[in-house]
Motif scaffolding. Structure first.
Motif, PDB file in Angstrom:
ATOM      1  N   GLU A  95      72.712 114.261 -87.769  1.00  0.00           N
ATOM      2  CA  GLU A  95      72.357 113.194 -86.821  1.00  0.00           C
ATOM      3  C   GLU A  95      71.012 113.500 -86.155  1.00  0.00           C
TER       4      GLU A  95
ATOM      5  N   GLU B 188      66.884 111.149 -85.866  1.00  0.00           N
ATOM      6  CA  GLU B 188      66.405 109.753 -85.836  1.00  0.00           C
ATOM      7  C   GLU B 188      66.402 109.142 -87.241  1.00  0.00           C
TER       8      GLU B 188
ATOM      9  N   SER C 128      68.653 107.934 -89.412  1.00  0.00           N
ATOM     10  CA  SER C 128      69.336 106.669 -89.731  1.00  0.00           C
ATOM     11  C   SER C 128      68.733 105.494 -88.964  1.00  0.00           C
ATOM     12  N   GLU C 129      68.255 105.778 -87.753  1.00  0.00           N
ATOM     13  CA  GLU C 129      67.589 104.710 -86.981  1.00  0.00           C
ATOM     14  C   GLU C 129      66.328 104.239 -87.713  1.00  0.00           C
TER      15      GLU C 129
ATOM     16  N   GLY D 296      65.436 100.607 -86.846  1.00  0.00           N
ATOM     17  CA  GLY D 296      65.634 100.531 -85.394  1.00  0.00           C
ATOM     18  C   GLY D 296      66.997 100.020 -84.970  1.00  0.00           C
ATOM     19  N   ASP D 297      67.882  99.704 -85.904  1.00  0.00           N
ATOM     20  CA  ASP D 297      69.226  99.213 -85.561  1.00  0.00           C
ATOM     21  C   ASP D 297      70.106 100.409 -85.147  1.00  0.00           C
ATOM     22  N   LYS D 298      70.194 100.627 -83.825  1.00  0.00           N
ATOM     23  CA  LYS D 298      70.870 101.817 -83.306  1.00  0.00           C
ATOM     24  C   LYS D 298      72.368 101.812 -83.631  1.00  0.00           C
ATOM     25  N   GLU D 299      72.991 100.610 -83.549  1.00  0.00           N
ATOM     26  CA  GLU D 299      74.438 100.506 -83.813  1.00  0.00           C
ATOM     27  C   GLU D 299      74.758 100.942 -85.236  1.00  0.00           C
ATOM     28  N   LYS D 300      73.996 100.387 -86.161  1.00  0.00           N
ATOM     29  CA  LYS D 300      74.203 100.696 -87.579  1.00  0.00           C
ATOM     30  C   LYS D 300      73.936 102.186 -87.834  1.00  0.00           C
ATOM     31  N   ALA D 301      72.907 102.692 -87.180  1.00  0.00           N
ATOM     32  CA  ALA D 301      72.569 104.116 -87.345  1.00  0.00           C
ATOM     33  C   ALA D 301      73.719 104.986 -86.861  1.00  0.00           C
ATOM     34  N   LYS D 302      74.262 104.642 -85.707  1.00  0.00           N
ATOM     35  CA  LYS D 302      75.356 105.411 -85.113  1.00  0.00           C
ATOM     36  C   LYS D 302      76.568 105.425 -86.052  1.00  0.00           C
TER      37      LYS D 302
END
Ligand code: NDP
Ligand code: 8X3
Length: 252
Positions: free
Chosen positions: A187, A189, A191-192, A197-203
């Motif tokens: 974890e 940056e 996946s962001e 920049g889609d933080k939800e999807k990255a999380k």
């Protein structure tokens, strides 16, 4: 000067953690990346906390002329590089090949493959001249297996895998070590950036299990560079306990 290391992609994630680990262990550093403010802040922090010498270099690894000129223009004391960590890289998008965004493809190939080559081509003659040194390339489990929608990112990391092997063969007679560290999910940056920049999807990539952290990779990079001079880790694949390979993650 102490052992001198050049780390690309030091503004975030693995590169930043590697810089911290190396500085804590007495390395002098050249830290590179595009985000100058972050580089300056990290340089100030590391100089203050470890009294180490740190040279921040604003550098886009995709820009061949900038890379060549910047490395060539280093002062003599900054040219005695002992360790090069080729870490700068990214995934951009995760689409089936038929829907792929060609700009995403170009970005990944230019950064992960061409950028790594440009930096290496500028630095390797300095290592060869001194008959010593160590290159650590950050590959990926994506360079070992190809997963759904990973197409071009996986191809770029397979290229890193092949380039690393080629480097090791060509540099054998010059006393230069070449190591690949190939991590699974960690974890940062990453996946962001991948999901624009889609933080939800990255999380959600890290839902239901404990992924690796940047400092885990920093430990391994440091370990590989601190072995006795006759030892070289060629290739190190590392995942969290919850991950078997690119396909199997134990999500609770
Ligand atoms: P981050 O996004 O946190 O960090 C990426 C770093 O690369 C940043 O410092 C960024 O700096 C730099 N970078 C990106 N593009 C360029 C460029 N054109 N020129 C210079 N620097 C650039 O991700 P990670 O720390 O996770 O990624 C580091 C490496 O690890 C990458 O090669 C990635 O492919 C690889 N990896 C990551 C895994 C993960 O799960 N996180 C797993 C396996 C491998 P800036 O934007 O300031 O230029
Ligand atoms: C990054 C790890 O699994 O997203 O290289 O490809 S993965």
């Amino acid at each position: 000067m102490n052992k001198l290391s050049l780390i690309t992609g030091a503004t975030s994630g693995f590169g930043e953690a590697i810089a911290r680990k190396f500085a804590a262990n007495g390395h002098s550093l050249i830290i590179a990346g595009r985000r100058t403010e972050r580089l300056e802040a990290l340089a100030t922090e590391l100089r203050n906390s470890h009294s180490t010498q740190v040279l921040p270099l604003t550098l886009d690894v995709r820009d061949r002329d900038q890379v060549t000129q910047t490395i060539n223009a280093l002062g003599d004391e900054w040219k005695n590089i002992d360790v090069l960590v080729n870490n700068a890289g990214l995934a951009s998008g995760a689409n089936p090949i038929q829907d792929g965004d060609i700009d995403d493809w170009d970005k990944m190939i230019e950064t992960n493959v061409s950028g790594l080559l440009y930096v290496s081509r500028a630095v390797i003659p300095l290592l060869v001249k001194r008959g010593q040194g160590h290159i650590v390339n950050i590959g990926s489990t994506a360079g070992k297996e190809v997963y759904k929608n990973g197409n071009v990112y996986c191809a770029s990391k397979h290229a890193v895998d092949a380039i690393t092997k080629g480097m090791r063969i060509d540099l054998l007679e010059h006393g230069v070590k070449v190591t690949q560290i190939a991590p699974g999910a960690a974890e940062t940056e990453f996946s962001e950036v991948r999901f624009h920049g889609d933080k939800e999807k990255a999380k959600s990539v890290y839902n239901g299990y404990k992924p690796m952290e940047a400092k885990d990779i920093a430990e391994l990079v440091y370990y590989s560079t601190s072995l006795p001079s006759h030892l070289c880790i060629n290739d190190l694949v590392v995942t969290s306990l919850a991950q078997a390979n690119s396909f199997y993650i134990d999500r609770k």
